[in-house]
Design an enzyme around this catalytic site. Structure first.
Site, PDB file in Angstrom:
ATOM      1  N   THR A  46       2.963  -1.912   8.836  1.00 15.86           N
ATOM      2  CA  THR A  46       3.417  -2.873   9.855  1.00 15.86           C
ATOM      3  C   THR A  46       3.592  -4.298   9.332  1.00 15.86           C
ATOM      4  O   THR A  46       4.183  -5.134  10.025  1.00 15.86           O
ATOM      5  CB  THR A  46       2.382  -2.961  10.990  1.00 15.86           C
ATOM      6  OG1 THR A  46       1.136  -3.416  10.426  1.00 15.86           O
ATOM      7  CG2 THR A  46       2.179  -1.604  11.655  1.00 15.86           C
ATOM      8  N   GLY A  47       3.015  -4.604   8.196  1.00 12.29           N
ATOM      9  CA  GLY A  47       2.969  -5.975   7.684  1.00 12.29           C
ATOM     10  C   GLY A  47       1.757  -6.748   8.177  1.00 12.29           C
ATOM     11  O   GLY A  47       1.382  -7.769   7.607  1.00 12.29           O
TER      12      GLY A  47
ATOM     13  N   ARG B 244       7.226   0.814   8.446  1.00 16.74           N
ATOM     14  CA  ARG B 244       7.334   1.686   9.608  1.00 16.74           C
ATOM     15  C   ARG B 244       8.016   0.992  10.780  1.00 16.74           C
ATOM     16  O   ARG B 244       8.196   1.600  11.839  1.00 16.74           O
ATOM     17  CB  ARG B 244       5.929   2.153  10.020  1.00 16.74           C
ATOM     18  CG  ARG B 244       5.250   3.033   8.985  1.00 16.74           C
ATOM     19  CD  ARG B 244       3.800   3.323   9.328  1.00 16.74           C
ATOM     20  NE  ARG B 244       3.186   4.183   8.325  1.00 16.74           N
ATOM     21  CZ  ARG B 244       1.868   4.320   8.158  1.00 16.74           C
ATOM     22  NH1 ARG B 244       1.022   3.656   8.928  1.00 16.74           N
ATOM     23  NH2 ARG B 244       1.398   5.114   7.221  1.00 16.74           N
TER      24      ARG B 244
ATOM     25  N   ASN C 277       6.677 -23.509   8.124  1.00 13.33           N
ATOM     26  CA  ASN C 277       5.290 -23.110   7.826  1.00 13.33           C
ATOM     27  C   ASN C 277       4.987 -23.022   6.335  1.00 13.33           C
ATOM     28  O   ASN C 277       3.845 -22.760   5.967  1.00 13.33           O
ATOM     29  CB  ASN C 277       4.972 -21.758   8.481  1.00 13.33           C
ATOM     30  CG  ASN C 277       5.390 -21.696   9.937  1.00 13.33           C
ATOM     31  OD1 ASN C 277       6.237 -20.879  10.313  1.00 13.33           O
ATOM     32  ND2 ASN C 277       4.855 -22.559  10.764  1.00 13.33           N
TER      33      ASN C 277
ATOM     34  N   GLY D  27      -1.649  -5.998   8.520  1.00 11.72           N
ATOM     35  CA  GLY D  27      -2.867  -6.026   7.712  1.00 11.72           C
ATOM     36  C   GLY D  27      -2.690  -6.869   6.462  1.00 11.72           C
ATOM     37  O   GLY D  27      -3.595  -7.620   6.059  1.00 11.72           O
TER      38      GLY D  27
ATOM     39  N   ARG E  86       7.483 -33.819   9.251  1.00  8.39           N
ATOM     40  CA  ARG E  86       6.451 -33.582  10.265  1.00  8.39           C
ATOM     41  C   ARG E  86       5.712 -32.257  10.038  1.00  8.39           C
ATOM     42  O   ARG E  86       4.575 -32.097  10.462  1.00  8.39           O
ATOM     43  CB  ARG E  86       7.053 -33.611  11.660  1.00  8.39           C
ATOM     44  CG  ARG E  86       7.980 -32.457  11.989  1.00  8.39           C
ATOM     45  CD  ARG E  86       8.674 -32.647  13.333  1.00  8.39           C
ATOM     46  NE  ARG E  86       9.441 -31.479  13.742  1.00  8.39           N
ATOM     47  CZ  ARG E  86      10.652 -31.175  13.296  1.00  8.39           C
ATOM     48  NH1 ARG E  86      11.244 -31.955  12.405  1.00  8.39           N
ATOM     49  NH2 ARG E  86      11.284 -30.100  13.746  1.00  8.39           N
ATOM     50  N   HIS E  87       6.384 -31.331   9.356  1.00 12.05           N
ATOM     51  CA  HIS E  87       5.761 -30.024   9.124  1.00 12.05           C
ATOM     52  C   HIS E  87       4.650 -30.099   8.071  1.00 12.05           C
ATOM     53  O   HIS E  87       3.734 -29.284   8.078  1.00 12.05           O
ATOM     54  CB  HIS E  87       6.814 -29.009   8.685  1.00 12.05           C
ATOM     55  CG  HIS E  87       7.910 -28.849   9.688  1.00 12.05           C
ATOM     56  ND1 HIS E  87       7.703 -28.323  10.938  1.00 12.05           N
ATOM     57  CD2 HIS E  87       9.234 -29.186   9.621  1.00 12.05           C
ATOM     58  CE1 HIS E  87       8.846 -28.320  11.615  1.00 12.05           C
ATOM     59  NE2 HIS E  87       9.785 -28.835  10.841  1.00 12.05           N
TER      60      HIS E  87
ATOM     61  N   ASP F 291       0.872  -1.178   0.000  1.00 14.84           N
ATOM     62  CA  ASP F 291       0.000   0.000   0.000  1.00 14.84           C
ATOM     63  C   ASP F 291       0.909   1.229   0.000  1.00 14.84           C
ATOM     64  O   ASP F 291       2.133   1.128  -0.169  1.00 14.84           O
ATOM     65  CB  ASP F 291      -1.011  -0.047   1.162  1.00 14.84           C
ATOM     66  CG  ASP F 291      -0.352   0.099   2.534  1.00 14.84           C
ATOM     67  OD1 ASP F 291       0.893   0.199   2.610  1.00 14.84           O
ATOM     68  OD2 ASP F 291      -1.090   0.113   3.538  1.00 14.84           O
TER      69      ASP F 291
HETATM   70  C1  RB5 Z   1      -1.883   2.440   6.662  1.00 13.08           C
HETATM   71  O1  RB5 Z   1      -1.924   3.599   7.433  1.00 13.08           O
HETATM   72  C2  RB5 Z   1      -1.658   1.235   7.579  1.00 13.08           C
HETATM   73  O2  RB5 Z   1      -2.794   0.998   8.349  1.00 13.08           O
HETATM   74  C3  RB5 Z   1      -1.303   0.005   6.769  1.00 13.08           C
HETATM   75  O3  RB5 Z   1      -0.210   0.275   5.963  1.00 13.08           O
HETATM   76  C4  RB5 Z   1      -0.920  -1.240   7.547  1.00 13.08           C
HETATM   77  O4  RB5 Z   1       0.052  -0.966   8.506  1.00 13.08           O
HETATM   78  C5  RB5 Z   1      -2.022  -2.024   8.081  1.00 13.08           C
HETATM   79  O5  RB5 Z   1      -1.831  -3.105   8.646  1.00 13.08           O
END
Ligand code: RB5
Length: 147
Positions: A67-68, A109, A99, A70, A132-133, A8
């Site tokens: 953050t990864g 961020r 996994n 979402g 096993r995995h 995004d």
């Molecule tokens: C966007 O502001 C932020 O919510 C998105 O990039 C992400 O971190 C969501 O998990």
């Protein structure tokens, strides 16, 4: 390796760094977007990358948002896709070996570009260990009778 990338607006710069790195070491890289700083919805890009990896169009996928988190939540809704949020190389290797997580999720961020590229390289260098995995991974599939 065929690798697709998605982000995004909050993952745009790190995705560009990863794209350049992967191309420079010979991978075939596809960027499914986003392409600019306009605010967009991360599930749209997570779904596209997850579908491409689950269908075999690409062997691996990398998703970047703030953050990864979402991206991983959204990608894991697609049947056959296993996505992992990773912040250091040890977990990157385990996510692949244990996994079979073929989609890697990073937070621009949270994780700086130098560490992010180490994570990507560690994950790409690892492969699913099976054994096993394999049974454990099968239990996570939607509709699994053993889960
Ligand atoms: C966007 O502001 C932020 O919510 C998105 O990039 C992400 O971190 C969501 O998990």
């Amino acid at each position: 390796m065929r690798i697709c990338l998605g982000s995004d607006h909050a993952g745009l710069e790190l995705k560009a760094r990863i794209f350049a790195h992967l191309e420079s070491i010979g991978h075939t890289v596809t960027d499914v977007g986003t392409v600019g700083p306009t605010s967009v919805d991360y599930p749209d890009f997570a779904r596209e990358v997850a579908r491409r990896v689950a269908s075999g169009t690409d062997e691996r996928g990398v998703l970047v948002c703030g953050t990864g988190q979402g991206m991983a939540i959204a990608a894991n809704k697609v049947a056959g896709c296993r996505a992992a949020v990773v912040g250091e190389p040890f977990s990157a290797v385990a996510a692949m070996e244990h996994n079979d997580a073929r989609v890697l999720c990073l937070g621009q961020r949270v994780t700086g570009p130098g560490l992010a590229l180490l994570i990507v390289d560690a994950w790409l260098g690892a492969s699913f260990a099976g054994g096993r995995h394999a049974g454990r991974v099968a239990k996570m599939e939607p509709g699994s009778v053993t889960g």
